[in-house]
Scaffold this motif. Structure first.
Motif, mmCIF file in Angstrom:
data_model
loop_
_atom_site.group_PDB
_atom_site.id
_atom_site.type_symbol
_atom_site.label_atom_id
_atom_site.label_comp_id
_atom_site.label_asym_id
_atom_site.label_seq_id
_atom_site.Cartn_x
_atom_site.Cartn_y
_atom_site.Cartn_z
ATOM 1 N N SER A 27 1.062 -1.523 0.117
ATOM 2 C CA SER A 27 0.211 -0.046 -0.046
ATOM 3 C C SER A 27 1.191 0.772 0.077
ATOM 4 C CB SER A 27 -0.961 0.292 1.411
ATOM 5 O OG SER A 27 -1.481 1.381 1.633
ATOM 6 N N SER A 28 0.362 2.399 -0.499
ATOM 7 C CA SER A 28 0.946 3.402 -0.872
ATOM 8 C C SER A 28 0.339 4.349 0.328
ATOM 9 C CB SER A 28 1.214 4.384 -2.212
ATOM 10 O OG SER A 28 -0.450 4.539 -2.311
ATOM 11 N N LEU A 29 -0.238 4.363 1.054
ATOM 12 C CA LEU A 29 -1.036 5.094 1.366
ATOM 13 C C LEU A 29 0.050 5.260 3.710
ATOM 14 C CD1 LEU A 29 -3.503 6.391 3.129
ATOM 15 C CD2 LEU A 29 -4.434 4.747 3.893
ATOM 16 N N LYS A 30 0.247 6.331 3.764
ATOM 17 C CA LYS A 30 0.970 6.380 4.522
ATOM 18 C C LYS A 30 -0.136 7.390 5.600
ATOM 19 C CE LYS A 30 5.833 5.915 3.088
ATOM 20 N NZ LYS A 30 6.604 6.545 2.484
ATOM 21 N N VAL A 31 -0.233 6.642 7.464
ATOM 22 C CA VAL A 31 -0.651 7.399 8.052
ATOM 23 C C VAL A 31 0.559 7.713 9.710
ATOM 24 C CG1 VAL A 31 -2.720 7.335 9.583
ATOM 25 C CG2 VAL A 31 -2.899 6.165 7.397
ATOM 26 N N LEU A 133 -1.774 11.104 5.871
ATOM 27 C CA LEU A 133 -3.313 10.955 6.822
ATOM 28 C C LEU A 133 -2.355 11.535 8.565
ATOM 29 C CD1 LEU A 133 -6.239 11.566 8.100
ATOM 30 C CD2 LEU A 133 -5.825 9.301 8.363
ATOM 31 N N ILE A 134 -2.362 12.850 9.084
ATOM 32 C CA ILE A 134 -2.197 12.632 10.661
ATOM 33 C C ILE A 134 -3.135 12.611 11.909
ATOM 34 C CG2 ILE A 134 -0.863 14.484 12.729
ATOM 35 C CD1 ILE A 134 0.704 15.519 9.895
ATOM 36 N N ILE A 135 -2.985 11.660 12.372
ATOM 37 C CA ILE A 135 -4.437 11.439 13.661
ATOM 38 C C ILE A 135 -3.600 12.077 14.897
ATOM 39 C CG2 ILE A 135 -5.428 10.470 15.190
ATOM 40 C CD1 ILE A 135 -5.819 8.200 12.933
ATOM 41 N N SER A 136 -3.914 13.352 15.580
ATOM 42 C CA SER A 136 -3.329 13.966 16.472
ATOM 43 C C SER A 136 -3.857 13.733 17.817
ATOM 44 C CB SER A 136 -2.987 15.695 16.730
ATOM 45 O OG SER A 136 -3.169 16.193 17.381
ATOM 46 N N ILE A 193 -7.105 15.019 11.507
ATOM 47 C CA ILE A 193 -7.519 14.733 12.733
ATOM 48 C C ILE A 193 -7.360 14.514 13.582
ATOM 49 C CG2 ILE A 193 -9.543 13.098 13.172
ATOM 50 C CD1 ILE A 193 -8.660 10.988 10.459
ATOM 51 N N THR A 194 -7.763 15.738 14.578
ATOM 52 C CA THR A 194 -7.925 15.727 16.163
ATOM 53 C C THR A 194 -8.183 15.129 16.833
ATOM 54 O OG1 THR A 194 -6.563 18.063 15.306
ATOM 55 C CG2 THR A 194 -6.813 17.433 17.656
ATOM 56 N N ILE A 195 -8.094 14.337 17.446
ATOM 57 C CA ILE A 195 -9.212 13.946 19.020
ATOM 58 C C ILE A 195 -9.286 14.036 19.902
ATOM 59 C CG2 ILE A 195 -10.224 11.538 19.525
ATOM 60 C CD1 ILE A 195 -9.370 10.007 16.792
ATOM 61 N N GLU A 196 -10.006 15.049 20.386
ATOM 62 C CA GLU A 196 -9.927 15.000 21.605
ATOM 63 C C GLU A 196 -10.556 14.372 22.671
ATOM 64 O OE1 GLU A 196 -7.956 17.900 22.629
ATOM 65 O OE2 GLU A 196 -8.026 19.618 20.910
ATOM 66 N N ALA A 197 -10.233 13.333 23.516
ATOM 67 C CA ALA A 197 -10.439 12.956 24.861
ATOM 68 C C ALA A 197 -10.898 13.556 25.150
ATOM 69 C CB ALA A 197 -9.565 11.956 24.898
#
Length: 222
Positions: A27-31, A133-136, A193-197
């Motif tokens: 896959s070329s997808l990187k996260v 994609l970035i997940i913070s 995507i910022t997930i605020e828990a």
């Protein structure tokens, strides 16, 4: 899936900043996933570490994954939002809107953009790994998902994630955030995507859900 652990830098106090890399050659997808930008937000760090544990026992997702469990190791050790130099790492990233001034001492941006070793470590990974994609992972008094790319291909997955977590999705905060991860991702045209828990007593009952739902999000990416 398997991870390789790489030291990507050192904190002001010399603690190692580690990144867990898992490569999928099909896959070329990187996260890129990052937790602990603010040392006193233990919830985000717990999600990141929980994801690693979850993914270690799972089949490889359709993506290469890089996880920085805790960017701000000194802040975590001392119990500070900022790093040891009293700089908010989420105001120190080199962006076009970075400013040296501040009104709230919680948000000190540093002497210059990208001045902090933790910021340098993050930017190096961002530039070398080149995520799509970035997940913070953070925590906040109002739990939510910040996602400013509503027309992006990841939008349907973000909506599913929000539904699983019973969170609303907002495109931007009600105030400007200078020198931030979200700003640099927008400038580099990388969806973030910022997930605020939740930062309250409910976290202990929701922790497993946040780890599981975020893990499902990664596993279901195409």
């Amino acid at each position: 899936m398997k991870f390789n652990i790489k030291k990507i830098g050192s904190t002001v106090l010399g603690q190692s900043i580690d990144c867990w890399f898992s490569s999928n050659q099909q896959s070329s997808l990187k996260v890129l996933v990052v937790g602990g930008v603010h040392g006193d937000e233990s919830e985000g760090i717990e999600i990141a570490n929980g994801l690693i544990k979850l993914l270690l026992s799972a089949h490889s997702p359709n993506a290469s994954i890089a996880i920085i469990p805790c960017l701000n190791m000194d802040g975590r050790t001392i119990g500070l939002r900022s790093n040891y130099n009293d700089v908010d790492l989420n105001r120190n990233i080199p962006t076009h809107n970075w400013v040296s001034t501040f009104t709230n001492p919680r948000y000190k941006p540093g002497s210059c953009a990208g001045s902090e070793p933790e910021t340098k470590a993050f930017m190096n990974v961002l530039e070398e790994f080149k995520p799509a994609l970035i997940i913070s992972l953070h925590s906040f008094s109002e739990s939510l998902i910040l996602y400013g790319s509503p027309s992006d291909k990841f939008t349907p997955r973000v909506e599913v994630l929000a539904e699983r977590l019973s969170l609303k999705v907002v495109e931007k905060m009600s105030y400007e955030i200078t020198g931030s991860l979200n700003t640099v991702s927008n400038e580099m045209k990388i969806p973030a995507i910022t997930i605020e828990a939740p930062r309250d007593e409910s976290w202990k009952d929701k922790r497993a859900l946040f780890i599981q739902a975020t893990g499902q999000f990664l596993m279901e990416l195409e």
